[in-house]
Scaffold this motif. Sequence first.
Motif, PDB file in Angstrom:
ATOM      1  N   ARG A 107       0.828  -1.201   0.000  1.00  0.00           N
ATOM      2  CA  ARG A 107       0.000   0.000   0.000  1.00  0.00           C
ATOM      3  C   ARG A 107       0.864   1.253   0.000  1.00  0.00           C
ATOM      4  NH1 ARG A 107      -1.930  -3.664   3.657  1.00  0.00           N
ATOM      5  NH2 ARG A 107      -3.941  -4.616   3.104  1.00  0.00           N
TER       6      ARG A 107
ATOM      7  N   ARG B 299      -5.125   6.615   0.476  1.00  0.00           N
ATOM      8  CA  ARG B 299      -4.529   5.273   0.422  1.00  0.00           C
ATOM      9  C   ARG B 299      -4.747   4.634  -0.953  1.00  0.00           C
ATOM     10  NH1 ARG B 299      -5.545   0.409   4.772  1.00  0.00           N
ATOM     11  NH2 ARG B 299      -6.193  -1.195   3.318  1.00  0.00           N
TER      12      ARG B 299
ATOM     13  N   THR C  38      -3.687   0.946  -3.238  1.00  0.00           N
ATOM     14  CA  THR C  38      -3.096  -0.388  -3.188  1.00  0.00           C
ATOM     15  C   THR C  38      -2.087  -0.507  -4.326  1.00  0.00           C
ATOM     16  OG1 THR C  38      -3.521  -2.762  -3.332  1.00  0.00           O
ATOM     17  CG2 THR C  38      -5.006  -1.335  -4.550  1.00  0.00           C
TER      18      THR C  38
END
Length: 232
Positions: free
Chosen positions: A27, A58, A60
């Motif tokens: 992440r 955030r 991924t």
Amino acid sequence: TDEALGAPAATSSVMAAGDTVYASQDRMYITSNVWLPPTIDQQDIGLWEEQYETQIHRFTIAGDGPAEYEASGTVDGHLLNQFSMIDRDGTVFVATTEGTPWGPTDTDNQIIAMQVDGDRLVEVGRVDDLGLEGERIFSVRYVDDLAYLVTFRQPAPFYVLDLADPTDMRVLGELKIPGFSSYLHPISDTLVLGVGQDADERGFTTGTKVSLFDVSARSNPVEVDVWPLPGG
């Protein structure tokens, strides 16, 4: 990227200014200061400085595919640097100092734990009141389920914190010493190296200082050796 053109093959973005960047293996987190529009009065500025916040976005980056946006959230205050964040199994821990980076000294420090809920990063726990009023975070380092954190204004606390349960984080031990460490580096399971500045009892810095902390007794950290370099 497209090797022939040298251009990105795919992108994922948030319309916000990027500031601090932290990435784990899976992440990436990008923070953004929450600014006010220019058409505000002095009273609004004072309230904004007191309630200053930082947004966290955030993404991924797991696998071979492109980065994908996941969630955003907000924390009180400001971060020192990328060492202020860590991702552990999807929970992000964020160490912050209340107020602006340049603001008044009546501050408080905390570590906040956040998890994803839909497209939001939401707080699931925090540990507050790290350091005396007016102190700010000068360094933080996460190691497994622990955090080492230093605040400073006058004799500075070196904290050992337990983050094993994000909903019930707590201070395990505290050591007050002159000066501060602006960088912490674990060199074994029981020793942490701190590099920073020495200071007198009034909080005035006197020169470089390297400290070796024994954290084998988490409730009683000890500064076992010091290498001072006075005079600047």
